[in-house]
Design a protein around this motif. Structure first.
Motif, PDB file in Angstrom:
ATOM      1  N   HIS A   1       3.897  -5.944 -13.022  1.00  0.00           N
ATOM      2  CA  HIS A   1       3.192  -7.358 -12.445  1.00  0.00           C
ATOM      3  C   HIS A   1       2.005  -6.665 -11.250  1.00  0.00           C
ATOM      4  CE1 HIS A   1       6.594  -5.260  -9.907  1.00  0.00           C
ATOM      5  NE2 HIS A   1       5.434  -5.623  -9.051  1.00  0.00           N
ATOM      6  N   ILE A   2       1.152  -7.410 -11.070  1.00  0.00           N
ATOM      7  CA  ILE A   2       0.530  -7.363 -10.008  1.00  0.00           C
ATOM      8  C   ILE A   2       0.480  -7.941  -9.077  1.00  0.00           C
ATOM      9  CG2 ILE A   2      -2.370  -7.269  -9.448  1.00  0.00           C
ATOM     10  CD1 ILE A   2      -2.453  -7.209 -13.091  1.00  0.00           C
ATOM     11  N   ARG A   3       0.439  -7.263  -7.793  1.00  0.00           N
ATOM     12  CA  ARG A   3       0.807  -7.737  -6.590  1.00  0.00           C
ATOM     13  C   ARG A   3      -1.175  -8.092  -5.221  1.00  0.00           C
ATOM     14  NH1 ARG A   3       3.902 -10.304  -8.718  1.00  0.00           N
ATOM     15  NH2 ARG A   3       5.746 -10.040  -8.482  1.00  0.00           N
ATOM     16  N   GLN A   4      -0.746  -9.039  -5.221  1.00  0.00           N
ATOM     17  CA  GLN A   4      -2.254  -8.921  -3.588  1.00  0.00           C
ATOM     18  C   GLN A   4      -1.664  -8.387  -2.119  1.00  0.00           C
ATOM     19  OE1 GLN A   4      -3.728 -12.912  -3.649  1.00  0.00           O
ATOM     20  NE2 GLN A   4      -5.144 -12.649  -4.511  1.00  0.00           N
ATOM     21  N   LEU A   5      -2.898  -7.414  -2.146  1.00  0.00           N
ATOM     22  CA  LEU A   5      -2.751  -6.267  -0.135  1.00  0.00           C
ATOM     23  C   LEU A   5      -3.495  -6.770   0.397  1.00  0.00           C
ATOM     24  CD1 LEU A   5      -1.908  -3.382  -1.805  1.00  0.00           C
ATOM     25  CD2 LEU A   5       0.274  -5.205  -1.322  1.00  0.00           C
ATOM     26  N   GLU A   6      -3.096  -7.203   1.272  1.00  0.00           N
ATOM     27  CA  GLU A   6      -4.135  -7.758   2.713  1.00  0.00           C
ATOM     28  C   GLU A   6      -4.191  -6.558   3.591  1.00  0.00           C
ATOM     29  OE1 GLU A   6      -4.741 -10.771   2.738  1.00  0.00           O
ATOM     30  OE2 GLU A   6      -3.911 -11.563   0.667  1.00  0.00           O
ATOM     31  N   PRO A   7      -5.409  -6.708   4.058  1.00  0.00           N
ATOM     32  CA  PRO A   7      -5.942  -5.532   4.950  1.00  0.00           C
ATOM     33  C   PRO A   7      -4.736  -5.605   6.203  1.00  0.00           C
ATOM     34  CG  PRO A   7      -8.021  -7.080   4.385  1.00  0.00           C
ATOM     35  CD  PRO A   7      -6.282  -7.616   3.839  1.00  0.00           C
ATOM     36  N   TYR A   8      -4.924  -4.273   6.915  1.00  0.00           N
ATOM     37  CA  TYR A   8      -3.643  -4.369   7.840  1.00  0.00           C
ATOM     38  C   TYR A   8      -2.948  -4.263   8.063  1.00  0.00           C
ATOM     39  CZ  TYR A   8      -8.710  -2.788   9.548  1.00  0.00           C
ATOM     40  OH  TYR A   8      -9.688  -2.341   9.615  1.00  0.00           O
ATOM     41  N   ASP A   9      -2.151  -4.946   6.877  1.00  0.00           N
ATOM     42  CA  ASP A   9      -0.971  -5.828   6.747  1.00  0.00           C
ATOM     43  C   ASP A   9       0.047  -4.560   6.737  1.00  0.00           C
ATOM     44  OD1 ASP A   9       1.490  -7.188   6.679  1.00  0.00           O
ATOM     45  OD2 ASP A   9       0.621  -8.670   4.879  1.00  0.00           O
ATOM     46  N   GLU A  10       1.189  -4.444   7.808  1.00  0.00           N
ATOM     47  CA  GLU A  10       2.106  -3.860   7.336  1.00  0.00           C
ATOM     48  C   GLU A  10       3.586  -4.183   6.843  1.00  0.00           C
ATOM     49  OE1 GLU A  10       2.839  -0.976  10.401  1.00  0.00           O
ATOM     50  OE2 GLU A  10       0.631  -1.539  11.257  1.00  0.00           O
ATOM     51  N   THR A  11       3.864  -5.244   5.608  1.00  0.00           N
ATOM     52  CA  THR A  11       4.465  -5.892   5.396  1.00  0.00           C
ATOM     53  C   THR A  11       4.817  -5.089   3.917  1.00  0.00           C
ATOM     54  OG1 THR A  11       4.120  -7.997   6.148  1.00  0.00           O
ATOM     55  CG2 THR A  11       5.959  -8.125   4.474  1.00  0.00           C
ATOM     56  N   SER A  12       5.796  -4.575   3.854  1.00  0.00           N
ATOM     57  CA  SER A  12       6.159  -3.776   2.527  1.00  0.00           C
ATOM     58  C   SER A  12       6.058  -4.835   1.562  1.00  0.00           C
ATOM     59  CB  SER A  12       8.048  -3.768   2.962  1.00  0.00           C
ATOM     60  OG  SER A  12       7.744  -2.662   1.941  1.00  0.00           O
ATOM     61  N   VAL A  13       5.782  -3.976  -0.033  1.00  0.00           N
ATOM     62  CA  VAL A  13       5.237  -4.799  -1.249  1.00  0.00           C
ATOM     63  C   VAL A  13       5.835  -3.995  -2.100  1.00  0.00           C
ATOM     64  CG1 VAL A  13       3.843  -6.243  -2.689  1.00  0.00           C
ATOM     65  CG2 VAL A  13       3.342  -6.316   0.024  1.00  0.00           C
ATOM     66  N   PRO A  14       7.643  -4.786  -2.603  1.00  0.00           N
ATOM     67  CA  PRO A  14       7.589  -3.542  -3.368  1.00  0.00           C
ATOM     68  C   PRO A  14       7.647  -4.353  -4.854  1.00  0.00           C
ATOM     69  CG  PRO A  14       9.503  -5.740  -2.876  1.00  0.00           C
ATOM     70  CD  PRO A  14       7.782  -5.830  -1.471  1.00  0.00           C
ATOM     71  N   SER A  15       7.948  -2.911  -5.690  1.00  0.00           N
ATOM     72  CA  SER A  15       7.915  -3.429  -6.873  1.00  0.00           C
ATOM     73  C   SER A  15       8.912  -3.690  -7.319  1.00  0.00           C
ATOM     74  CB  SER A  15       7.717  -2.017  -7.572  1.00  0.00           C
ATOM     75  OG  SER A  15       8.936  -0.609  -7.441  1.00  0.00           O
ATOM     76  N   GLU A  16       9.067  -4.296  -8.501  1.00  0.00           N
ATOM     77  CA  GLU A  16       9.992  -5.608  -8.872  1.00  0.00           C
ATOM     78  C   GLU A  16      11.435  -4.649  -9.784  1.00  0.00           C
ATOM     79  OE1 GLU A  16       8.482  -8.644 -11.436  1.00  0.00           O
ATOM     80  OE2 GLU A  16       7.682  -9.703  -9.343  1.00  0.00           O
ATOM     81  N   ILE A  17      10.787  -3.169 -10.444  1.00  0.00           N
ATOM     82  CA  ILE A  17      11.536  -2.686 -11.156  1.00  0.00           C
ATOM     83  C   ILE A  17      11.003  -1.246 -10.838  1.00  0.00           C
ATOM     84  CG2 ILE A  17      11.121  -4.233 -12.762  1.00  0.00           C
ATOM     85  CD1 ILE A  17       8.915  -2.519 -14.493  1.00  0.00           C
ATOM     86  N   ALA A  18      12.056   0.107 -11.221  1.00  0.00           N
ATOM     87  CA  ALA A  18      11.442   1.108 -11.175  1.00  0.00           C
ATOM     88  C   ALA A  18      10.125   1.822 -12.093  1.00  0.00           C
ATOM     89  CB  ALA A  18      12.433   2.117 -11.773  1.00  0.00           C
ATOM     90  N   VAL A  19       9.546   2.069 -11.280  1.00  0.00           N
ATOM     91  CA  VAL A  19       7.853   2.197 -11.514  1.00  0.00           C
ATOM     92  C   VAL A  19       7.571   3.656 -11.849  1.00  0.00           C
ATOM     93  CG1 VAL A  19       7.134   0.093 -10.731  1.00  0.00           C
ATOM     94  CG2 VAL A  19       6.772   1.778  -9.936  1.00  0.00           C
ATOM     95  N   ILE A  20       6.344   4.237 -12.488  1.00  0.00           N
ATOM     96  CA  ILE A  20       6.047   5.805 -12.811  1.00  0.00           C
ATOM     97  C   ILE A  20       4.763   5.184 -11.709  1.00  0.00           C
ATOM     98  CG2 ILE A  20       4.890   5.544 -14.845  1.00  0.00           C
ATOM     99  CD1 ILE A  20       7.240   8.109 -13.587  1.00  0.00           C
ATOM    100  N   ALA A  21       4.165   4.683 -11.588  1.00  0.00           N
ATOM    101  CA  ALA A  21       2.692   4.644 -10.898  1.00  0.00           C
ATOM    102  C   ALA A  21       2.602   3.217 -10.465  1.00  0.00           C
ATOM    103  CB  ALA A  21       1.761   5.039 -11.602  1.00  0.00           C
ATOM    104  N   ALA A  22       1.346   3.384  -9.569  1.00  0.00           N
ATOM    105  CA  ALA A  22       0.718   1.920  -9.210  1.00  0.00           C
ATOM    106  C   ALA A  22      -0.249   2.283  -9.017  1.00  0.00           C
ATOM    107  CB  ALA A  22       1.205   1.326  -7.664  1.00  0.00           C
ATOM    108  N   LEU A  23      -1.434   0.980  -9.672  1.00  0.00           N
ATOM    109  CA  LEU A  23      -2.810   1.577  -9.417  1.00  0.00           C
ATOM    110  C   LEU A  23      -3.487   0.341  -8.272  1.00  0.00           C
ATOM    111  CD1 LEU A  23      -5.181   3.076 -10.778  1.00  0.00           C
ATOM    112  CD2 LEU A  23      -5.152   0.577 -12.361  1.00  0.00           C
TER     113      LEU A  23
END
Length: 140
Positions: A95-117
């Motif tokens: 899955h792909i998620r958007q991240l906002e500048p300076y946002d310290e809200t935690s954005v979790p993976s939905e499953i166990a992952v090997i990497a994040a790009l």
């Protein structure tokens, strides 16, 4: 005396900007038919630093883990909007998620992952890459 301090501060600031991108090795990554070069963060220290304090998200960053795990990302000290693709153990975008500048809200993976790009906002859409797209790390 004051001029010397300002010169030293400017030199230190420029060194920080230079080392922000040179601390990471570059690796080639294939996404479907597209090959790109990205920064590699494969240690806990490099993953913790991530894209913090960098001025641009280019060339992107691959956060690589030794074992699959649930991860959470945030944008502390990161000034540019990003898209992050969470990569499953088959090296496919889950899955792909958007991240906002300076946002310290935690954005979790939905499953166990090997990497994040992490890539500049809109990069995955512009390159027609979505959940299910295959990735290959070419030189690690």
């Amino acid at each position: 005396m004051k001029l010397w301090f300002i010169a030293a501060l400017l030199l230190l600031t420029s060194c920080v900007a230079i080392t922000a991108t040179t601390d990471f090795p570059l690796v080639n990554l294939q996404l479907e038919q597209k090959t790109i070069q990205v920064q590699l963060a494969a240690t806990p220290e490099l993953r913790a630093k991530g894209l913090m304090f960098q001025q641009a998200a280019d060339p992107g960053m691959l956060l690589l883990y030794a074992e699959p795990q649930h991860i959470s990302l945030w944008m502390r000290n990161t000034s540019m909007p990003l898209d992050v693709a969470f990569i499953d153990t088959d090296w496919r975008i889950h899955h792909i998620r958007q991240l906002e500048p300076y946002d310290e809200t935690s954005v979790p993976s939905e499953i166990a992952v090997i990497a994040a790009l992490e890539m500049p906002r809109g990069w995955f859409a512009a390159n027609q890459l979505a959940a299910g797209a295959q990735l290959t790390l070419l030189d690690h």
